[in-house]
Design a protein around this motif. Structure first.
Motif, PDB file in Angstrom:
ATOM      1  N   ALA A  13       0.820  -1.211   0.000  1.00 41.93           N
ATOM      2  CA  ALA A  13       0.000   0.000   0.000  1.00 41.93           C
ATOM      3  C   ALA A  13       0.855   1.261   0.000  1.00 41.93           C
ATOM      4  O   ALA A  13       0.452   2.286  -0.506  1.00 41.93           O
ATOM      5  N   GLU A  14       2.040   1.171   0.609  1.00 42.06           N
ATOM      6  CA  GLU A  14       2.811   2.402   0.780  1.00 42.06           C
ATOM      7  C   GLU A  14       4.114   2.422  -0.010  1.00 42.06           C
ATOM      8  O   GLU A  14       4.794   3.435  -0.066  1.00 42.06           O
ATOM      9  N   ASP A  15       4.487   1.247  -0.556  1.00 42.53           N
ATOM     10  CA  ASP A  15       5.687   1.147  -1.387  1.00 42.53           C
ATOM     11  C   ASP A  15       6.953   1.660  -0.677  1.00 42.53           C
ATOM     12  O   ASP A  15       7.769   2.342  -1.275  1.00 42.53           O
ATOM     13  N   ARG A  16       7.078   1.335   0.621  1.00 41.92           N
ATOM     14  CA  ARG A  16       8.265   1.805   1.350  1.00 41.92           C
ATOM     15  C   ARG A  16       9.375   0.763   1.433  1.00 41.92           C
ATOM     16  O   ARG A  16      10.382   0.961   2.090  1.00 41.92           O
ATOM     17  N   LEU A  17       9.159  -0.391   0.835  1.00 40.44           N
ATOM     18  CA  LEU A  17      10.256  -1.353   0.664  1.00 40.44           C
ATOM     19  C   LEU A  17       9.984  -2.218  -0.554  1.00 40.44           C
ATOM     20  O   LEU A  17       8.836  -2.364  -0.969  1.00 40.44           O
TER      21      LEU A  17
ATOM     22  N   ASP B 168      12.108  -7.732  -2.650  1.00 43.06           N
ATOM     23  CA  ASP B 168      13.297  -8.428  -2.125  1.00 43.06           C
ATOM     24  C   ASP B 168      13.623  -7.970  -0.703  1.00 43.06           C
ATOM     25  O   ASP B 168      14.049  -8.761   0.135  1.00 43.06           O
ATOM     26  N   GLU B 169      13.414  -6.680  -0.418  1.00 43.24           N
ATOM     27  CA  GLU B 169      13.660  -6.199   0.946  1.00 43.24           C
ATOM     28  C   GLU B 169      12.659  -6.818   1.926  1.00 43.24           C
ATOM     29  O   GLU B 169      13.000  -7.134   3.065  1.00 43.24           O
ATOM     30  N   LEU B 170      11.441  -7.005   1.465  1.00 43.00           N
ATOM     31  CA  LEU B 170      10.418  -7.623   2.319  1.00 43.00           C
ATOM     32  C   LEU B 170      10.793  -9.070   2.651  1.00 43.00           C
ATOM     33  O   LEU B 170      10.812  -9.470   3.821  1.00 43.00           O
ATOM     34  N   SER B 171      11.123  -9.850   1.619  1.00 39.43           N
ATOM     35  CA  SER B 171      11.461 -11.248   1.903  1.00 39.43           C
ATOM     36  C   SER B 171      12.764 -11.343   2.705  1.00 39.43           C
ATOM     37  O   SER B 171      12.918 -12.205   3.572  1.00 39.43           O
ATOM     38  N   SER B 172      13.703 -10.423   2.446  1.00 39.11           N
ATOM     39  CA  SER B 172      14.970 -10.440   3.193  1.00 39.11           C
ATOM     40  C   SER B 172      14.741 -10.104   4.668  1.00 39.11           C
ATOM     41  O   SER B 172      15.406 -10.653   5.552  1.00 39.11           O
ATOM     42  N   MET B 173      13.796  -9.187   4.920  1.00 37.75           N
ATOM     43  CA  MET B 173      13.477  -8.819   6.312  1.00 37.75           C
ATOM     44  C   MET B 173      12.946 -10.046   7.052  1.00 37.75           C
ATOM     45  O   MET B 173      13.354 -10.338   8.186  1.00 37.75           O
ATOM     46  N   VAL B 174      12.037 -10.778   6.409  1.00 38.91           N
ATOM     47  CA  VAL B 174      11.481 -11.986   7.036  1.00 38.91           C
ATOM     48  C   VAL B 174      12.606 -12.990   7.297  1.00 38.91           C
ATOM     49  O   VAL B 174      12.717 -13.578   8.376  1.00 38.91           O
ATOM     50  N   PHE B 175      13.461 -13.145   6.295  1.00 38.21           N
ATOM     51  CA  PHE B 175      14.603 -14.054   6.432  1.00 38.21           C
ATOM     52  C   PHE B 175      15.477 -13.660   7.632  1.00 38.21           C
ATOM     53  O   PHE B 175      15.789 -14.480   8.500  1.00 38.21           O
ATOM     54  N   LEU B 176      15.846 -12.380   7.714  1.00 39.64           N
ATOM     55  CA  LEU B 176      16.751 -11.935   8.790  1.00 39.64           C
ATOM     56  C   LEU B 176      16.108 -12.146  10.160  1.00 39.64           C
ATOM     57  O   LEU B 176      16.751 -12.663  11.074  1.00 39.64           O
TER      58      LEU B 176
END
Ligand code: HEM
Length: 410
Positions: free
Chosen positions: A228-232, A235-243
């Protein structure tokens, strides 16, 4: 004076890194080393240098991905997975996270989740984490021995991070296997590439599922920020979950495991902590200092020529910080090789790092540690090792300091 290259792939750094690190602090506290992956990097081993290096903006994350050992540290090469595959193809889906980037990206990514990890928000999880700990120990009723890693220290943090993110628990055994391979880096050998692939598939499936059925969990919140906000980016989203999953998985297990091991190998200390629970907060800090969950920091790259501890590091060279070593530096800690449960010291240990990448999960890890030790001390007055300490083995790899298993009796 040129000094010999230190070989950090030897068993000295694996089984008893404290000895090997003590030697380095004495003979050459900033040294070039050959890492288990074959990569050469500078290793910083004294407390003062380590603390300064961790906060030095000239030691950058930006291109550390091209040299390092573990995707969690911003690595995109890792022996089995070639650099190009990691940075462009499938690897980008797990390596675009806050621990792999500099400001301003770091600031933006960290801010997206920092509110969920404040001490106040984490403290609200206390009753739920206590329940999880109690349930895990209830399952051991009727037994007089267990593997404390498999039965308690591992499942507790993973269940907590899964609930916090809003992930199903069914796949956690698979996830543990991939996660272990990913943090072992190149030492996982040919398993690494397939572990990365499985993990990326798993995270993509999770995101697809949560997009279909959003909830009020952290994962749904992050998807909202993306869609909705396009702030990431995706790939950054999946990487955040991974980290978050890997960090929530691989570290707190060793706080509990190494802490119990330290207590049980120091006669009288288990009883002392049982009798005086006010010691618990300082004891947790002492476990983190004395034998913390991580042997080294993740990688940095010198983005210009710089000096650490009187040694010139050329621009472009990789640097790692020996956290376990800094925490045993006698220049900083009185009787640094002794376990002192009532030690209070400021500035304290570097087990959670320092500077902008200071561990986001520190309040959560501390709370889990407190709850885990309280539950164990309450239930098992006579806890002891079920095998001689020499029979225990330590996990391979440059990054983690943790036991493969911890058989105990009570
Ligand atoms: C970063 C240690 C638990 C999430 C770090 C760093 C260290 C560390 C040393 C910095 C690495 C570097 O600068 O190279 C630990 C220890 C833990 C623990 C010893 C357990 C005792 C957790 C938990 C989470 C977590 C439970 C929760 C999800 C993170 C994140 C970062 C991080 C997201 C990156 C922060 C950033 O780049 O700004 N941790 N950690 N950690 N940790 Fe932890």
């Amino acid at each position: 004076m040129t000094q010999e290259l230190v070989d950090m792939s030897t068993s000295a750094f694996h089984g008893d890194p404290h000895e090997a690190y003590a030697e380095l602090r004495r003979t050459g506290p900033v040294r070039r080393a050959k890492l288990p992956s074959g990569v050469h990097a500078w290793v910083v081993t004294r407390y003062e240098d380590a603390r300064r290096a961790l906060a030095d903006p000239r030691l950058s994350k930006r291109s550390s991905s091209m040299v390092s050992d573990q995707p969690v540290g911003g690595s995109r090469t890792a022996g089995a997975a070639p650099a190009s595959a990691m940075s462009e193809g499938i690897g980008a889906a797990i390596s675009q996270h806050m621990l792999a980037v500099d400001p301003p990206d770091h600031t933006r990514l960290r801010r997206l989740v920092s509110a969920a990890f404040t001490t106040r928000r984490i403290e609200a999880l206390r009753p739920r984490i206590e329940r999880i700990a109690t349930d895990l120990l209830d399952r051991l009723d009727g037994q007089d021995r267990a593997d404390l890693i498999d039965d308690f220290a591992f499942p507790l943090p993973i269940q907590v991070i899964c609930e916090l993110l809003g992930l199903p628990m069914e796949d956690r055994d698979d996830f543990r296997e991939w996660s272990n391979a990913v943090v072992a880096g190149s030492e996982a050998g040919p398993n690494l590439a397939s572990a990365i692939e499985s993990m990326v598939k798993y995270i993509h499936a999770l995101l697809a599922e949560r997009r279909r059925t959003p909830g009020d969990d952290l994962l749904s919140g992050l998807i909202q920020v993306r869609d909705a906000e396009d702030r990431l980016t995706e790939d950054e989203l999946s990487s955040m979950v991974f980290l978050l999953l890997v960090a929530g998985h691989e570290t707190t297990v060793n706080l509990i495991g190494n802490g119990v091991y330290s207590l049980l190998t120091h006669p009288g200390e288990w009883d002392r902590l049982r009798a005086d629970r006010e010691l618990l907060p300082s004891a947790i800090e002492e476990f983190l200092r004395y034998d913390g969950p991580l042997k080294t920091s993740t990688f940095r790259i010198a983005n210009e020529e710089l000096e650490i501890g009187g040694v010139t590091i050329p621009a472009g060279d990789p640097v790692i910080i020996g956290l376990l070593s800094a925490n045993r530096d006698a220049e900083q800690f009185l009787a640094a090789d002794e376990l002192r449960l009532d030690r209070v010291q400021s500035p304290g240990h570097l087990a959670f790092g320092h500077g902008i990448h200071y561990c986001l999960g520190a309040p959560l890890a501390r709370l889990e540690g407190q709850i885990a030790f309280t539950a164990l001390l309450d239930r098992y007055p006579g806890l002891r090792l079920a095998v001689p300490p020499e029979e225990l083995s330590w996990r391979p790899g440059l990054l983690l300091r943790g036991l493969e298993g911890l058989p105990v009796r009570w």
